[in-house]
Structure formats: C-alpha cells, structure tokens
Design a protein around this motif. Structure first.
Motif, PDB file in Angstrom:
ATOM      1  N   ALA A   1       0.811  -1.228   0.000  1.00 32.48           N
ATOM      2  CA  ALA A   1       0.000   0.000   0.000  1.00 32.48           C
ATOM      3  C   ALA A   1       0.839   1.271   0.000  1.00 32.48           C
ATOM      4  CB  ALA A   1      -0.934  -0.003   1.214  1.00 32.48           C
ATOM      5  N   SER A   2       2.161   1.139  -0.125  1.00 28.88           N
ATOM      6  CA  SER A   2       2.996   2.346  -0.039  1.00 28.88           C
ATOM      7  C   SER A   2       2.952   3.181  -1.308  1.00 28.88           C
ATOM      8  CB  SER A   2       4.446   1.949   0.279  1.00 28.88           C
ATOM      9  OG  SER A   2       4.967   1.098  -0.723  1.00 28.88           O
ATOM     10  N   ARG A   3       2.554   2.578  -2.431  1.00 29.16           N
ATOM     11  CA  ARG A   3       2.507   3.357  -3.683  1.00 29.16           C
ATOM     12  C   ARG A   3       1.613   2.638  -4.702  1.00 29.16           C
ATOM     13  NH1 ARG A   3       8.358   1.053  -4.705  1.00 29.16           N
ATOM     14  NH2 ARG A   3       7.820  -0.528  -6.239  1.00 29.16           N
TER      15      ARG A   3
ATOM     16  N   ASN B   1      -4.744  -8.599  -1.640  1.00 27.94           N
ATOM     17  CA  ASN B   1      -3.391  -9.081  -1.934  1.00 27.94           C
ATOM     18  C   ASN B   1      -2.899  -8.355  -3.178  1.00 27.94           C
ATOM     19  OD1 ASN B   1      -2.489 -11.041  -0.032  1.00 27.94           O
ATOM     20  ND2 ASN B   1      -4.055 -12.446  -0.805  1.00 27.94           N
ATOM     21  N   ASN B   2      -2.238  -7.238  -2.954  1.00 30.33           N
ATOM     22  CA  ASN B   2      -1.827  -6.394  -4.077  1.00 30.33           C
ATOM     23  C   ASN B   2      -0.325  -6.412  -4.336  1.00 30.33           C
ATOM     24  OD1 ASN B   2      -1.835  -3.772  -5.831  1.00 30.33           O
ATOM     25  ND2 ASN B   2      -0.527  -3.299  -4.074  1.00 30.33           N
ATOM     26  N   ALA B   3       0.479  -6.531  -3.288  1.00 29.70           N
ATOM     27  CA  ALA B   3       1.936  -6.399  -3.475  1.00 29.70           C
ATOM     28  C   ALA B   3       2.437  -7.398  -4.504  1.00 29.70           C
ATOM     29  CB  ALA B   3       2.658  -6.622  -2.148  1.00 29.70           C
TER      30      ALA B   3
ATOM     31  N   ASN C   1       8.201 -16.258 -14.909  1.00 25.19           N
ATOM     32  CA  ASN C   1       8.046 -16.318 -13.445  1.00 25.19           C
ATOM     33  C   ASN C   1       6.836 -15.496 -12.988  1.00 25.19           C
ATOM     34  OD1 ASN C   1       9.354 -13.934 -14.199  1.00 25.19           O
ATOM     35  ND2 ASN C   1      10.988 -14.091 -12.664  1.00 25.19           N
ATOM     36  N   TYR C   2       6.745 -14.270 -13.486  1.00 27.62           N
ATOM     37  CA  TYR C   2       5.643 -13.371 -13.112  1.00 27.62           C
ATOM     38  C   TYR C   2       4.306 -13.949 -13.576  1.00 27.62           C
ATOM     39  CZ  TYR C   2       3.084  -8.879 -12.892  1.00 27.62           C
ATOM     40  OH  TYR C   2       2.178  -7.872 -12.627  1.00 27.62           O
ATOM     41  N   VAL C   3       4.253 -14.427 -14.821  1.00 22.16           N
ATOM     42  CA  VAL C   3       3.010 -14.983 -15.365  1.00 22.16           C
ATOM     43  C   VAL C   3       2.589 -16.215 -14.563  1.00 22.16           C
ATOM     44  CG1 VAL C   3       1.995 -16.148 -17.361  1.00 22.16           C
ATOM     45  CG2 VAL C   3       3.321 -14.048 -17.698  1.00 22.16           C
TER      46      VAL C   3
ATOM     47  N   ASP D   1      -0.542   2.852 -15.111  1.00 21.49           N
ATOM     48  CA  ASP D   1       0.546   3.819 -14.979  1.00 21.49           C
ATOM     49  C   ASP D   1       1.066   3.872 -13.530  1.00 21.49           C
ATOM     50  OD1 ASP D   1       2.194   5.661 -15.994  1.00 21.49           O
ATOM     51  OD2 ASP D   1       0.640   7.067 -16.639  1.00 21.49           O
ATOM     52  N   THR D   2       2.133   3.125 -13.229  1.00 20.56           N
ATOM     53  CA  THR D   2       2.735   3.118 -11.881  1.00 20.56           C
ATOM     54  C   THR D   2       4.255   2.973 -12.022  1.00 20.56           C
ATOM     55  OG1 THR D   2       2.774   0.714 -11.625  1.00 20.56           O
ATOM     56  CG2 THR D   2       0.736   1.816 -10.963  1.00 20.56           C
ATOM     57  N   ASP D   3       4.941   2.922 -10.876  1.00 15.79           N
ATOM     58  CA  ASP D   3       6.403   2.717 -10.886  1.00 15.79           C
ATOM     59  C   ASP D   3       6.776   1.429 -11.620  1.00 15.79           C
ATOM     60  OD1 ASP D   3       6.604   4.970  -9.411  1.00 15.79           O
ATOM     61  OD2 ASP D   3       7.148   3.987  -7.515  1.00 15.79           O
TER      62      ASP D   3
HETATM   63  P1  NAD Z   1       4.506  -0.988  -7.540  1.00 13.47           P
HETATM   64  O1  NAD Z   1       5.830  -1.575  -7.850  1.00 13.47           O
HETATM   65  O2  NAD Z   1       4.274   0.454  -7.793  1.00 13.47           O
HETATM   66  O3  NAD Z   1       4.076  -1.326  -6.042  1.00 13.47           O
HETATM   67  C1  NAD Z   1       4.281  -2.599  -5.512  1.00 13.47           C
HETATM   68  C2  NAD Z   1       4.019  -2.566  -4.024  1.00 13.47           C
HETATM   69  O4  NAD Z   1       4.325  -3.864  -3.495  1.00 13.47           O
HETATM   70  C3  NAD Z   1       4.886  -1.570  -3.283  1.00 13.47           C
HETATM   71  O5  NAD Z   1       4.136  -1.005  -2.240  1.00 13.47           O
HETATM   72  C4  NAD Z   1       5.982  -2.453  -2.708  1.00 13.47           C
HETATM   73  O6  NAD Z   1       6.555  -1.916  -1.535  1.00 13.47           O
HETATM   74  C5  NAD Z   1       5.210  -3.720  -2.394  1.00 13.47           C
HETATM   75  N1  NAD Z   1       6.084  -4.878  -2.252  1.00 13.47           N
HETATM   76  C6  NAD Z   1       6.933  -5.398  -3.168  1.00 13.47           C
HETATM   77  N2  NAD Z   1       7.607  -6.432  -2.651  1.00 13.47           N
HETATM   78  C7  NAD Z   1       7.169  -6.584  -1.367  1.00 13.47           C
HETATM   79  C8  NAD Z   1       7.486  -7.480  -0.308  1.00 13.47           C
HETATM   80  N3  NAD Z   1       8.419  -8.440  -0.434  1.00 13.47           N
HETATM   81  N4  NAD Z   1       6.841  -7.331   0.868  1.00 13.47           N
HETATM   82  C9  NAD Z   1       5.913  -6.380   1.023  1.00 13.47           C
HETATM   83  N5  NAD Z   1       5.565  -5.503   0.069  1.00 13.47           N
HETATM   84  C10 NAD Z   1       6.189  -5.606  -1.118  1.00 13.47           C
HETATM   85  O7  NAD Z   1       3.468  -1.881  -8.385  1.00 13.47           O
HETATM   86  P2  NAD Z   1       1.978  -1.585  -8.903  1.00 13.47           P
HETATM   87  O8  NAD Z   1       2.071  -1.283 -10.348  1.00 13.47           O
HETATM   88  O9  NAD Z   1       1.241  -0.682  -7.984  1.00 13.47           O
HETATM   89  O10 NAD Z   1       1.411  -3.077  -8.816  1.00 13.47           O
HETATM   90  C11 NAD Z   1       0.591  -3.537  -7.772  1.00 13.47           C
HETATM   91  C12 NAD Z   1       0.099  -4.924  -8.144  1.00 13.47           C
HETATM   92  O11 NAD Z   1      -0.601  -4.878  -9.379  1.00 13.47           O
HETATM   93  C13 NAD Z   1       1.225  -5.938  -8.341  1.00 13.47           C
HETATM   94  O12 NAD Z   1       0.849  -7.200  -7.835  1.00 13.47           O
HETATM   95  C14 NAD Z   1       1.364  -6.015  -9.833  1.00 13.47           C
HETATM   96  O13 NAD Z   1       1.887  -7.235 -10.253  1.00 13.47           O
HETATM   97  C15 NAD Z   1      -0.077  -5.817 -10.264  1.00 13.47           C
HETATM   98  N6  NAD Z   1      -0.224  -5.353 -11.643  1.00 13.47           N
HETATM   99  C16 NAD Z   1       0.294  -4.142 -12.030  1.00 13.47           C
HETATM  100  C17 NAD Z   1       0.121  -3.740 -13.357  1.00 13.47           C
HETATM  101  C18 NAD Z   1       0.655  -2.439 -13.859  1.00 13.47           C
HETATM  102  O14 NAD Z   1       0.545  -2.206 -15.074  1.00 13.47           O
HETATM  103  N7  NAD Z   1       1.190  -1.572 -13.044  1.00 13.47           N
HETATM  104  C19 NAD Z   1      -0.568  -4.553 -14.252  1.00 13.47           C
HETATM  105  C20 NAD Z   1      -1.079  -5.775 -13.814  1.00 13.47           C
HETATM  106  C21 NAD Z   1      -0.905  -6.159 -12.496  1.00 13.47           C
END
Ligand code: NAD
Length: 244
Positions: free
Chosen positions: A11-13, A86-88, A151-153, A186-188
């Motif tokens: 939830a940090s970003r 479960n987002n991380a 791995n991710y998939v 659109d994220t990091d």
């Molecule tokens: P992000 O990299 O901006 O944020 C990821 C978050 O997960 C951060 O808060 C980070 O601190 C946390 N995190 C990572 N490793 C961790 C760990 N070991 N322990 C605790 N926290 C951890 O990513 P995002 O784009 O906000 O993605 C969030 C979710 O959405 C992810 O699961 C990602 O796979 C999924 N997703 C993102 C996209 C995209 O286009 N951005 C597309 C599909 C799915």
C-alpha cells in the motif's frame, strides 16, 4: 454500507495506495502494509487528513514470520480483518533460458506464496465473523501469457487458480474470493518500460489510454462491498479491452 477492517499489501505506492485510499473513503478502517514504514506512514497521513482511519504495518512478504507478526499487530490495533487485498507484487523479467533460480523463487515467493500466507492469516477471523472479502491482484498476463515474464506470469496465473479454489472452499462461510487482472496501469512498475514498448501497447488498447491506479481501486472497492456479495471466484478484467 457496513464498515470493516481492510488489510492492503503493497500500500505504499501505486495500485495498493489507491486501493487503501478508496477503501478508506468507503468508510473502512485500513491497514497499510509494505516494507517501507516511512512511505506507508505518509499514505496513512493522507487518509487521516480526509477523515479516514489508517494503520501501518511493516511487512516483508518474503518472510513468513514477518507476515504473521504484521497480521497479529494489525488485528490487535484495528480489529478483526474482514477485507484482504493481496496487491503487493514484483517482477524479475528475463527469458526462461537464462532465468536465474533466485529470480524465479523471489517472484513466486512474493506474488503467490506471500498472498497465500496472507489469506491463511485472515481466514480464522473471516470465518468467525461469517463475512469476508478477499481480492487478489493478478494481471492480464496471468491469462494471456507473456514472453520474458515466465516467473511473473506463473505467479499471476497461480493467483487465479488459488482464487477459484478458495472461492469454493470458503463460500459456505460467506467469504468471497475474487481476482482482478489489471492491464497496463501507470505506476512505478510500468515506468521502467521504454517509450517504444509503451506506444506499441497503447495501440492495442481499445480505450486508447493506460489505466490509472484508481481504475483498479474502484474495482477492488466494489468487490469488497456488500453489493458484490454474490460474486465469487470471478476474474475481473480492468484492462481497457487490451485482452478479452
Ligand atoms: P509498484 O511496484 O508500484 O508497487 C508494488 C508494491 O508492493 C509496493 O508497495 C511495494 O513496496 C510492495 N512490495 C513489493 N515487494 C514486497 C514485499 N516483499 N513485501 C511487502 N511488500 C512488497 O506496483 P503496482 O504497479 O502498484 O502493482 C501492484 C500490483 O498490481 C502488483 O501485484 C502487480 O503485479 C499488479 N499489476 C500491475 C500492473 C501495472 O501495469 N502496473 C498490471 C497488472 C498487475
């Protein structure tokens, strides 16, 4: 609308931050979890500034002890957790032929095993309350596959299988389990992609824009609500039409 305690990982970003803000604005107490407490605290302050209730919890998904400790602390401060997001998630991209074992393990551990362990932590309270909402953030590539991301998939497809199994295990307890498959948001995580890759992806998105974290958060908020009480085991695509 009933008010609950929601626990959001990562939830940090990005998407997790948007989910936490959205759930707080729906009236839920929110526990923000990730590794970096300072960043979590600043999101929590944002939520409190608008009248919401937010707690922070340092948690590293690659450590089972850390997960257990975070949930214990969260429940004692914020009460029984009945919404889990479960987002991380992380990526360690590379072609399979040369993929290092540690990159495979790290992604599976954080994205899939970590999510499962979080679910195990919340199940007892949800069963006791006879109400629960679990939302797993998978990915469009978990359905479509993607070269260079085996791995991710695998981790994201695994989350979809986990979602469907748990929906069947937990349905009789009035606990719903759903997955969201975001497209390009659109994220990091996506900021690292080259302009050329981004333009190619954009061309394949019928809605002609990349998604915002808030687009995913709106879907999470709905699936966590009472209104979504008859939806379980589903995979909700939030992808602008890029994969159908
Ligand atoms: P992000 O990299 O901006 O944020 C990821 C978050 O997960 C951060 O808060 C980070 O601190 C946390 N995190 C990572 N490793 C961790 C760990 N070991 N322990 C605790 N926290 C951890 O990513 P995002 O784009 O906000 O993605 C969030 C979710 O959405 C992810 O699961 C990602 O796979 C999924 N997703 C993102 C996209 C995209 O286009 N951005 C597309 C599909 C799915």
């Amino acid at each position: 609308m009933s008010s609950h305690t929601a626990f959001v990982t990562g939830a940090s970003r990005g998407i997790g931050r948007a989910c936490a803000i959205s759930l707080a604005s729906a009236g839920h107490r929110v526990v923000l979890a990730a590794r970096d407490l300072a960043k979590l605290e600043s999101v929590a302050e944002e939520i409190r500034a608008t009248g919401g209730t937010a707690f922070v919890s340092a948690m590293d998904l690659s450590s089972e002890d850390s997960i257990r400790a975070a949930f214990k602390q969260a429940a004692s401060e914020a009460g029984p957790i009945t919404i889990l997001v479960n987002n991380a998630g992380i990526t360690r991209d590379g072609l399979s032929m040369r993929m290092k074992r540690e990159d495979w393990d790290a992604v599976l551990q954080t994205n899939l095993t970590g999510s499962f362990l979080c679910i195990q932590q919340v199940m007892p309270a949800m069963m006791k309350e006879r109400w629960g909402r679990i939302v797993n953030i998978s990915s469009v590539v978990g359905e479509s596959g993607n070269p260079g991301q085996a791995n991710y998939v695998a981790s994201k497809a695994g989350l979809i299988g986990l979602t469907k199994s748990l929906a069947q295990e937990l349905g009789s307890r009035n606990i719903t389990v759903n997955a969201i498959t975001p497209g390009f948001i659109d994220t990091d995580m996506t900021a690292v992609l080259s302009e050329e890759v981004k333009q190619r992806m954009l061309a394949g998105i019928p809605l002609k824009r990349f998604g915002k974290p808030e687009d995913v958060a709106a879907a999470v908020r709905f699936l966590a609500s009472d209104d979504a009480g008859y939806i379980t085991g589903s995979v909700l695509r939030v992808n602008g039409g890029m994969y159908l």
